[in-house]
Write an enzyme that holds these catalytic residues in place. Structure first.
Site, PDB file in Angstrom:
ATOM      1  N   TRP A   1      49.363  41.010  41.901  1.00 51.36           N
ATOM      2  CA  TRP A   1      48.120  40.902  42.663  1.00 51.36           C
ATOM      3  C   TRP A   1      48.444  40.236  44.006  1.00 51.36           C
ATOM      4  CZ3 TRP A   1      44.508  36.306  42.600  1.00 51.36           C
ATOM      5  CH2 TRP A   1      43.258  36.614  43.135  1.00 51.36           C
TER       6      TRP A   1
ATOM      7  N   ASP B   1      48.358  34.255  34.208  1.00 47.25           N
ATOM      8  CA  ASP B   1      47.089  34.614  34.834  1.00 47.25           C
ATOM      9  C   ASP B   1      46.428  35.670  33.950  1.00 47.25           C
ATOM     10  OD1 ASP B   1      44.985  35.036  36.506  1.00 47.25           O
ATOM     11  OD2 ASP B   1      46.148  35.842  38.183  1.00 47.25           O
TER      12      ASP B   1
ATOM     13  N   ALA C   1      42.993  37.590  33.753  1.00 42.89           N
ATOM     14  CA  ALA C   1      41.699  37.875  34.381  1.00 42.89           C
ATOM     15  C   ALA C   1      40.967  39.014  33.674  1.00 42.89           C
ATOM     16  CB  ALA C   1      41.909  38.236  35.854  1.00 42.89           C
TER      17      ALA C   1
ATOM     18  N   LYS D   1      35.324  39.474  35.193  1.00 43.56           N
ATOM     19  CA  LYS D   1      35.260  40.864  34.726  1.00 43.56           C
ATOM     20  C   LYS D   1      34.685  40.941  33.316  1.00 43.56           C
ATOM     21  CE  LYS D   1      38.179  40.765  38.160  1.00 43.56           C
ATOM     22  NZ  LYS D   1      38.430  41.408  39.407  1.00 43.56           N
TER      23      LYS D   1
HETATM   24  C1  LMR Z   1      41.162  42.995  42.293  1.00 43.57           C
HETATM   25  O1  LMR Z   1      42.373  42.886  42.061  1.00 43.57           O
HETATM   26  O2  LMR Z   1      40.673  44.004  42.828  1.00 43.57           O
HETATM   27  C2  LMR Z   1      40.222  41.908  41.883  1.00 43.57           C
HETATM   28  O3  LMR Z   1      40.919  40.893  41.213  1.00 43.57           O
HETATM   29  C3  LMR Z   1      39.363  41.423  42.992  1.00 43.57           C
HETATM   30  C4  LMR Z   1      40.097  40.541  43.954  1.00 43.57           C
HETATM   31  O4  LMR Z   1      39.619  39.424  44.201  1.00 43.57           O
HETATM   32  O5  LMR Z   1      41.147  40.932  44.476  1.00 43.57           O
END
Ligand code: LMR
Length: 393
Positions: free
Chosen positions: A126, A207, A209, A242
Protein backbone atom coordinates in the site's frame (compact mmCIF):
# COMPACT_ATOMS: atom_id res chain seq x y z
CA UNK A 1 7.05 31.38 5.73
CA UNK A 2 5.00 29.31 3.29
CA UNK A 3 7.49 30.10 0.53
CA UNK A 4 9.62 27.38 2.12
CA UNK A 5 7.08 24.70 1.20
CA UNK A 6 7.45 22.57 -1.89
CA UNK A 7 4.52 21.25 -3.95
CA UNK A 8 3.38 17.72 -3.07
CA UNK A 9 2.50 15.17 -5.69
CA UNK A 10 -0.97 13.77 -4.93
CA UNK A 11 -1.28 10.32 -3.32
CA UNK A 12 -1.91 7.99 -6.25
CA UNK A 13 -5.07 6.46 -4.75
CA UNK A 14 -6.62 9.70 -3.50
CA UNK A 15 -5.58 11.57 -6.69
CA UNK A 16 -7.41 8.98 -8.78
CA UNK A 17 -10.51 9.27 -6.58
CA UNK A 18 -10.58 13.01 -7.28
CA UNK A 19 -10.04 12.52 -11.02
CA UNK A 20 -12.93 10.03 -11.13
CA UNK A 21 -15.28 12.46 -9.37
CA UNK A 22 -14.35 15.18 -11.87
CA UNK A 23 -14.97 12.98 -14.94
CA UNK A 24 -18.38 13.95 -16.48
CA UNK A 25 -18.87 10.66 -18.40
CA UNK A 26 -21.97 8.79 -17.21
CA UNK A 27 -20.65 5.33 -18.10
CA UNK A 28 -17.38 5.75 -16.14
CA UNK A 29 -16.34 2.83 -13.89
CA UNK A 30 -14.57 3.33 -10.55
CA UNK A 31 -12.17 0.48 -9.78
CA UNK A 32 -9.89 2.79 -7.78
CA UNK A 33 -10.09 3.52 -4.07
CA UNK A 34 -10.72 0.56 -1.76
CA UNK A 35 -14.33 1.14 -0.77
CA UNK A 36 -16.92 -1.64 -0.75
CA UNK A 37 -19.83 -1.16 -3.13
CA UNK A 38 -23.26 -2.81 -3.20
CA UNK A 39 -24.73 -3.85 -6.59
CA UNK A 40 -26.31 -0.37 -6.99
CA UNK A 41 -22.86 1.23 -6.64
CA UNK A 42 -23.48 2.72 -3.18
CA UNK A 43 -21.46 2.12 -0.03
CA UNK A 44 -24.26 1.60 2.51
CA UNK A 45 -24.05 1.89 6.29
CA UNK A 46 -24.10 -1.72 7.52
CA UNK A 47 -27.39 -2.83 9.09
CA UNK A 48 -25.98 -3.65 12.54
CA UNK A 49 -24.01 -0.38 12.58
CA UNK A 50 -27.17 1.58 11.75
CA UNK A 51 -29.05 -0.14 14.56
CA UNK A 52 -26.19 0.51 16.99
CA UNK A 53 -26.25 4.16 15.94
CA UNK A 54 -29.97 4.39 16.71
CA UNK A 55 -29.39 2.82 20.12
CA UNK A 56 -26.41 5.05 20.81
CA UNK A 57 -28.47 8.12 20.00
CA UNK A 58 -31.04 6.99 22.58
CA UNK A 59 -28.64 5.89 25.28
CA UNK A 60 -25.50 8.02 25.07
CA UNK A 61 -25.46 10.35 28.06
CA UNK A 62 -22.18 12.21 27.54
CA UNK A 63 -19.67 13.23 24.89
CA UNK A 64 -16.97 13.88 27.48
CA UNK A 65 -13.44 12.59 26.84
CA UNK A 66 -12.53 8.91 26.93
CA UNK A 67 -8.97 7.82 27.85
CA UNK A 68 -6.00 8.94 25.73
CA UNK A 69 -5.64 5.38 24.46
CA UNK A 70 -9.40 5.14 23.78
CA UNK A 71 -12.09 3.11 25.49
CA UNK A 72 -11.07 -0.15 27.21
CA UNK A 73 -14.32 -1.80 26.06
CA UNK A 74 -13.34 -1.14 22.43
CA UNK A 75 -9.85 -2.62 22.97
CA UNK A 76 -11.33 -5.77 24.51
CA UNK A 77 -14.07 -6.22 21.90
CA UNK A 78 -11.82 -5.77 18.86
CA UNK A 79 -8.84 -7.73 20.17
CA UNK A 80 -11.29 -10.47 21.17
CA UNK A 81 -12.63 -10.58 17.60
CA UNK A 82 -9.11 -10.78 16.20
CA UNK A 83 -7.38 -13.08 18.67
CA UNK A 84 -10.09 -15.00 20.52
CA UNK A 85 -9.27 -14.49 24.20
CA UNK A 86 -6.33 -12.05 23.89
CA UNK A 87 -3.24 -12.25 26.17
CA UNK A 88 -4.43 -9.29 28.24
CA UNK A 89 -1.36 -8.98 30.48
CA UNK A 90 0.90 -8.58 27.43
CA UNK A 91 -1.17 -6.30 25.18
CA UNK A 92 -1.07 -2.50 25.10
CA UNK A 93 -3.54 -0.52 22.98
CA UNK A 94 -4.13 2.75 21.24
CA UNK A 95 -7.41 3.52 19.53
CA UNK A 96 -6.54 5.56 16.45
CA UNK A 97 -8.12 7.56 13.62
CA UNK A 98 -8.55 4.62 11.23
CA UNK A 99 -6.05 1.96 10.26
CA UNK A 100 -3.75 4.62 8.85
CA UNK A 101 -3.62 6.21 12.31
CA UNK A 102 -2.63 2.83 13.75
CA UNK A 103 0.18 2.42 11.20
CA UNK A 104 1.41 5.93 11.93
CA UNK A 105 1.38 5.42 15.71
CA UNK A 106 3.09 2.02 15.38
CA UNK A 107 5.89 3.55 13.35
CA UNK A 108 6.22 6.48 15.74
CA UNK A 109 6.48 4.03 18.64
CA UNK A 110 9.20 2.14 16.79
CA UNK A 111 11.07 5.35 15.97
CA UNK A 112 11.12 6.15 19.70
CA UNK A 113 12.36 2.67 20.55
CA UNK A 114 15.13 2.54 17.96
CA UNK A 115 15.62 5.42 15.51
CA UNK A 116 18.08 3.40 13.40
CA UNK A 117 15.79 0.48 12.70
CA UNK A 118 14.84 -0.55 9.18
CA UNK A 119 11.31 -1.46 8.07
CA UNK A 120 11.06 -4.18 5.41
CA UNK A 121 8.07 -3.77 3.14
CA UNK A 122 6.58 -6.31 0.73
CA UNK A 123 7.00 -5.51 -2.95
CA UNK A 124 4.47 -4.18 -3.75
CA UNK A 125 2.59 -2.70 -0.83
CA UNK A 126 0.00 0.00 0.00
CA UNK A 127 1.67 3.30 -1.07
CA UNK A 128 1.01 4.99 2.27
CA UNK A 129 3.37 2.52 4.00
CA UNK A 130 6.55 3.89 2.40
CA UNK A 131 5.13 7.43 2.49
CA UNK A 132 4.70 7.39 6.29
CA UNK A 133 8.07 5.69 6.84
CA UNK A 134 9.78 8.36 4.71
CA UNK A 135 7.90 11.14 6.47
CA UNK A 136 9.21 9.86 9.82
CA UNK A 137 12.75 9.62 8.45
CA UNK A 138 13.03 5.88 9.08
CA UNK A 139 14.99 3.50 6.88
CA UNK A 140 13.12 1.07 4.68
CA UNK A 141 13.89 -1.82 2.36
CA UNK A 142 11.75 -4.01 0.16
CA UNK A 143 11.47 -7.78 0.25
CA UNK A 144 10.20 -9.64 -2.78
CA UNK A 145 6.60 -10.80 -2.28
CA UNK A 146 4.52 -11.02 -5.45
CA UNK A 147 5.60 -12.63 -8.69
CA UNK A 148 3.71 -10.99 -11.61
CA UNK A 149 4.55 -13.97 -13.83
CA UNK A 150 2.73 -16.50 -11.62
CA UNK A 151 0.34 -14.00 -9.94
CA UNK A 152 1.25 -15.70 -6.63
CA UNK A 153 3.41 -15.03 -3.60
CA UNK A 154 7.05 -15.84 -4.43
CA UNK A 155 7.73 -17.37 -1.05
CA UNK A 156 11.25 -18.58 -1.84
CA UNK A 157 12.29 -15.09 -2.93
CA UNK A 158 10.60 -13.57 0.12
CA UNK A 159 12.46 -15.85 2.51
CA UNK A 160 15.73 -15.33 0.63
CA UNK A 161 15.37 -11.55 1.14
CA UNK A 162 14.32 -11.93 4.76
CA UNK A 163 17.40 -14.09 5.41
CA UNK A 164 19.18 -10.74 5.86
CA UNK A 165 17.06 -9.41 8.73
CA UNK A 166 18.24 -9.01 12.32
CA UNK A 167 17.09 -7.57 15.66
CA UNK A 168 17.09 -3.97 14.35
CA UNK A 169 14.61 -4.85 11.62
CA UNK A 170 10.85 -4.65 11.40
CA UNK A 171 8.98 -6.77 8.86
CA UNK A 172 5.65 -5.39 7.69
CA UNK A 173 3.16 -8.13 6.77
CA UNK A 174 -0.39 -7.78 5.45
CA UNK A 175 -2.61 -9.80 7.80
CA UNK A 176 -4.90 -10.92 4.95
CA UNK A 177 -6.23 -9.75 1.56
CA UNK A 178 -2.89 -8.30 0.50
CA UNK A 179 -3.18 -4.77 -0.88
CA UNK A 180 -2.69 -4.45 -3.88
CA UNK A 181 -2.17 -8.05 -5.05
CA UNK A 182 -4.85 -10.18 -3.32
CA UNK A 183 -2.14 -12.87 -2.98
CA UNK A 184 -1.97 -14.13 0.60
CA UNK A 185 0.37 -16.30 2.65
CA UNK A 186 -0.75 -19.80 3.65
CA UNK A 187 -0.71 -20.83 7.30
CA UNK A 188 2.42 -23.01 6.86
CA UNK A 189 4.13 -19.97 5.29
CA UNK A 190 3.10 -17.79 8.26
CA UNK A 191 4.53 -20.47 10.52
CA UNK A 192 7.84 -20.47 8.65
CA UNK A 193 8.05 -16.67 8.78
CA UNK A 194 7.20 -16.69 12.50
CA UNK A 195 10.01 -19.17 13.22
CA UNK A 196 12.44 -17.02 11.24
CA UNK A 197 11.38 -13.84 13.06
CA UNK A 198 11.83 -15.69 16.36
CA UNK A 199 15.36 -16.78 15.41
CA UNK A 200 16.47 -13.38 14.17
CA UNK A 201 14.75 -11.17 16.77
CA UNK A 202 13.13 -9.00 14.08
CA UNK A 203 9.74 -7.52 14.93
CA UNK A 204 6.56 -8.22 12.91
CA UNK A 205 4.33 -5.23 12.14
CA UNK A 206 1.05 -6.62 10.85
CA UNK A 207 -1.37 -4.37 8.99
CA UNK A 208 -4.83 -5.92 8.85
CA UNK A 209 -7.37 -3.66 7.16
CA UNK A 210 -9.57 -6.32 5.51
CA UNK A 211 -10.35 -8.85 8.25
CA UNK A 212 -13.36 -10.88 7.10
CA UNK A 213 -12.99 -10.05 3.40
CA UNK A 214 -10.84 -13.11 2.61
CA UNK A 215 -12.22 -16.33 4.11
CA UNK A 216 -14.01 -14.96 7.20
CA UNK A 217 -12.74 -13.23 10.37
CA UNK A 218 -11.36 -16.34 12.06
CA UNK A 219 -9.59 -17.79 9.02
CA UNK A 220 -8.22 -14.37 8.04
CA UNK A 221 -6.60 -13.94 11.48
CA UNK A 222 -4.91 -17.36 11.56
CA UNK A 223 -1.45 -16.16 10.56
CA UNK A 224 -1.28 -13.23 12.94
CA UNK A 225 -2.80 -15.34 15.75
CA UNK A 226 0.08 -17.76 15.30
CA UNK A 227 2.54 -14.87 15.60
CA UNK A 228 0.85 -13.62 18.78
CA UNK A 229 0.87 -17.12 20.27
CA UNK A 230 4.55 -17.66 19.43
CA UNK A 231 6.63 -14.48 19.52
CA UNK A 232 7.47 -12.18 22.43
CA UNK A 233 6.76 -8.93 20.57
CA UNK A 234 4.54 -7.81 17.70
CA UNK A 235 2.58 -4.79 16.52
CA UNK A 236 -0.87 -5.13 14.92
CA UNK A 237 -2.67 -2.30 13.12
CA UNK A 238 -6.34 -2.90 12.58
CA UNK A 239 -8.88 -0.91 10.59
CA UNK A 240 -12.68 -0.97 10.93
CA UNK A 241 -13.14 1.09 7.76
CA UNK A 242 -13.99 -1.76 5.43
CA UNK A 243 -15.36 -4.63 7.53
CA UNK A 244 -17.62 -2.34 9.59
CA UNK A 245 -18.07 0.17 6.72
CA UNK A 246 -16.98 3.00 9.04
CA UNK A 247 -14.63 4.74 6.59
CA UNK A 248 -15.19 8.40 7.48
CA UNK A 249 -15.65 7.71 11.19
CA UNK A 250 -11.92 6.88 11.37
CA UNK A 251 -11.95 3.78 13.55
CA UNK A 252 -8.75 1.84 14.06
CA UNK A 253 -6.77 0.08 16.78
CA UNK A 254 -3.08 -0.44 17.38
CA UNK A 255 -2.21 -3.47 19.50
CA UNK A 256 1.31 -3.96 20.85
CA UNK A 257 2.34 -7.36 22.18
CA UNK A 258 5.09 -7.30 24.83
CA UNK A 259 6.98 -10.17 26.48
CA UNK A 260 5.73 -9.35 29.99
CA UNK A 261 3.55 -7.09 32.08
CA UNK A 262 6.32 -4.64 33.03
CA UNK A 263 7.18 -3.98 29.36
CA UNK A 264 3.49 -3.86 28.47
CA UNK A 265 3.01 -1.03 30.98
CA UNK A 266 5.89 0.98 29.50
CA UNK A 267 4.57 0.42 25.96
CA UNK A 268 1.08 1.44 27.10
CA UNK A 269 2.44 4.67 28.58
CA UNK A 270 4.19 5.44 25.31
CA UNK A 271 1.10 4.73 23.21
CA UNK A 272 -1.08 6.97 25.40
CA UNK A 273 1.59 9.67 25.23
CA UNK A 274 1.87 9.37 21.43
CA UNK A 275 -1.88 9.79 21.08
CA UNK A 276 -1.64 12.85 23.34
CA UNK A 277 1.11 14.35 21.18
CA UNK A 278 -0.64 13.74 17.88
CA UNK A 279 -4.35 14.30 18.53
CA UNK A 280 -4.94 13.87 22.29
CA UNK A 281 -8.04 11.66 22.32
CA UNK A 282 -8.89 9.31 19.44
CA UNK A 283 -12.30 9.52 17.69
CA UNK A 284 -14.83 7.53 19.71
CA UNK A 285 -18.09 7.37 17.74
CA UNK A 286 -17.06 4.52 15.40
CA UNK A 287 -15.24 2.70 18.20
CA UNK A 288 -18.39 2.77 20.34
CA UNK A 289 -20.47 1.39 17.46
CA UNK A 290 -18.00 -1.45 16.90
CA UNK A 291 -18.06 -2.25 20.62
CA UNK A 292 -21.88 -2.33 20.67
CA UNK A 293 -22.06 -4.53 17.57
CA UNK A 294 -19.50 -7.02 18.85
CA UNK A 295 -20.91 -7.22 22.39
CA UNK A 296 -24.58 -7.62 21.46
CA UNK A 297 -25.22 -11.20 20.23
CA UNK A 298 -28.01 -10.22 17.81
CA UNK A 299 -26.11 -7.28 16.31
CA UNK A 300 -22.96 -9.37 16.05
CA UNK A 301 -24.83 -12.14 14.23
CA UNK A 302 -26.30 -9.66 11.77
CA UNK A 303 -22.94 -7.94 11.23
CA UNK A 304 -21.30 -11.32 10.52
CA UNK A 305 -24.14 -12.20 8.12
CA UNK A 306 -23.74 -8.93 6.19
CA UNK A 307 -19.96 -9.30 6.17
CA UNK A 308 -20.44 -12.77 4.69
CA UNK A 309 -22.75 -11.32 2.00
CA UNK A 310 -20.10 -8.74 1.12
CA UNK A 311 -17.32 -11.35 0.98
CA UNK A 312 -19.43 -13.71 -1.12
CA UNK A 313 -20.32 -10.88 -3.49
CA UNK A 314 -16.66 -10.05 -4.05
CA UNK A 315 -15.82 -13.71 -4.57
CA UNK A 316 -18.63 -14.12 -7.09
CA UNK A 317 -17.57 -10.94 -8.93
CA UNK A 318 -14.07 -12.41 -9.14
CA UNK A 319 -15.53 -15.57 -10.69
CA UNK A 320 -17.78 -13.64 -13.09
CA UNK A 321 -14.96 -11.38 -14.33
CA UNK A 322 -12.60 -14.34 -14.77
CA UNK A 323 -15.33 -16.15 -16.72
CA UNK A 324 -16.11 -13.30 -19.18
CA UNK A 325 -12.39 -12.70 -19.66
CA UNK A 326 -11.91 -16.41 -20.36
CA UNK A 327 -14.72 -16.34 -22.91
CA UNK A 328 -13.61 -13.08 -24.57
CA UNK A 329 -9.88 -13.92 -24.64
CA UNK A 330 -10.30 -17.68 -25.21
CA UNK A 331 -7.59 -18.25 -22.60
CA UNK A 332 -7.27 -19.05 -18.91
CA UNK A 333 -4.78 -16.32 -18.18
CA UNK A 334 -7.18 -14.45 -15.89
CA UNK A 335 -7.88 -17.49 -13.70
CA UNK A 336 -5.73 -15.94 -10.95
CA UNK A 337 -8.64 -13.61 -10.13
CA UNK A 338 -10.57 -16.43 -8.46
CA UNK A 339 -7.58 -17.74 -6.48
CA UNK A 340 -6.85 -14.34 -4.93
CA UNK A 341 -8.69 -12.90 -1.95
CA UNK A 342 -10.20 -9.66 -0.74
CA UNK A 343 -10.87 -6.40 -2.46
CA UNK A 344 -7.91 -6.12 -4.82
CA UNK A 345 -6.03 -7.79 -7.63
CA UNK A 346 -3.43 -6.56 -10.08
CA UNK A 347 -4.63 -6.97 -13.66
CA UNK A 348 -1.09 -6.90 -14.99
CA UNK A 349 -1.61 -3.89 -17.30
CA UNK A 350 1.23 -1.49 -18.08
CA UNK A 351 1.07 2.22 -17.18
CA UNK A 352 0.10 3.25 -20.77
CA UNK A 353 -2.58 0.54 -20.85
CA UNK A 354 -4.03 1.80 -17.55
CA UNK A 355 -4.03 5.36 -18.97
CA UNK A 356 -5.72 4.20 -22.19
CA UNK A 357 -8.45 2.42 -20.23
CA UNK A 358 -9.13 5.61 -18.32
CA UNK A 359 -9.00 7.96 -21.30
CA UNK A 360 -10.78 5.84 -23.89
CA UNK A 361 -13.23 3.83 -21.79
CA UNK A 362 -13.62 5.83 -18.54
CA UNK A 363 -12.37 2.81 -16.54
CA UNK A 364 -10.41 4.01 -13.52
CA UNK A 365 -7.85 1.79 -11.77
CA UNK A 366 -4.65 2.54 -9.83
CA UNK A 367 -1.54 3.06 -12.01
CA UNK A 368 -0.11 -0.36 -11.10
CA UNK A 369 -3.39 -1.84 -12.54
CA UNK A 370 -4.89 -2.58 -9.11
CA UNK A 371 -8.65 -3.02 -9.41
CA UNK A 372 -11.24 -2.80 -6.65
CA UNK A 373 -13.24 -5.98 -7.16
CA UNK A 374 -16.25 -4.53 -5.30
CA UNK A 375 -16.43 -1.72 -7.88
CA UNK A 376 -16.98 -4.10 -10.83
CA UNK A 377 -20.29 -3.38 -12.58
CA UNK A 378 -21.87 -6.84 -12.58
CA UNK A 379 -24.24 -6.06 -15.47
CA UNK A 380 -21.55 -4.60 -17.68
CA UNK A 381 -18.71 -7.11 -17.34
CA UNK A 382 -18.52 -8.05 -21.06
CA UNK A 383 -17.96 -4.36 -21.99
CA UNK A 384 -15.27 -4.17 -19.32
CA UNK A 385 -13.61 -7.38 -20.48
CA UNK A 386 -13.57 -6.19 -24.11
CA UNK A 387 -12.04 -2.88 -23.01
CA UNK A 388 -9.29 -4.73 -21.09
CA UNK A 389 -8.50 -6.82 -24.15
CA UNK A 390 -8.68 -3.78 -26.48
CA UNK A 391 -6.09 -2.10 -24.29
CA UNK A 392 -3.78 -5.07 -24.96
CA UNK A 393 -4.19 -7.14 -21.81
C1 LMR B 1 -7.04 1.77 -0.55
O1 LMR B 1 -5.98 1.13 -0.56
O2 LMR B 1 -7.62 2.11 -1.59
C2 LMR B 1 -7.67 2.13 0.75
O3 LMR B 1 -6.94 1.60 1.82
C3 LMR B 1 -7.97 3.58 0.88
C4 LMR B 1 -6.74 4.40 1.16
O4 LMR B 1 -6.76 5.15 2.15
O5 LMR B 1 -5.76 4.31 0.42
Amino acid sequence: MFAGLSAQSPDKIIGLMQAFRADPRTDKVDLGVGVYRAPDGTTPVMRAVKRAEQRLWEEEATKSYTALEGDAGFHAALSGLLLGPPPEDRLAYAATPGGTGAVRQALELLARANASLCVWLPGPTWPNHPAIIDHLGLKRREYRYYDPATQCVDFDAMMADLARIGPDDVVLLHGCCHNPTGADLTLPQWQEITAHLGQTGALPLIDIAYLGFGDGPEADAQGLSHIVATLPEALICMSCSKNFGLYRERTGLLMALSPNLATRDIVQGNLSNLNRQNFAFPPDHGARLVTMVLNDPALRRDWLAELTEMRNRMQSLRGALAEVLRAESRSDRFGFLTAQRGMFSLLGASTPQVAALRETHGIYMIGDSRINIAGLPENDLPRLARAFLDAGL
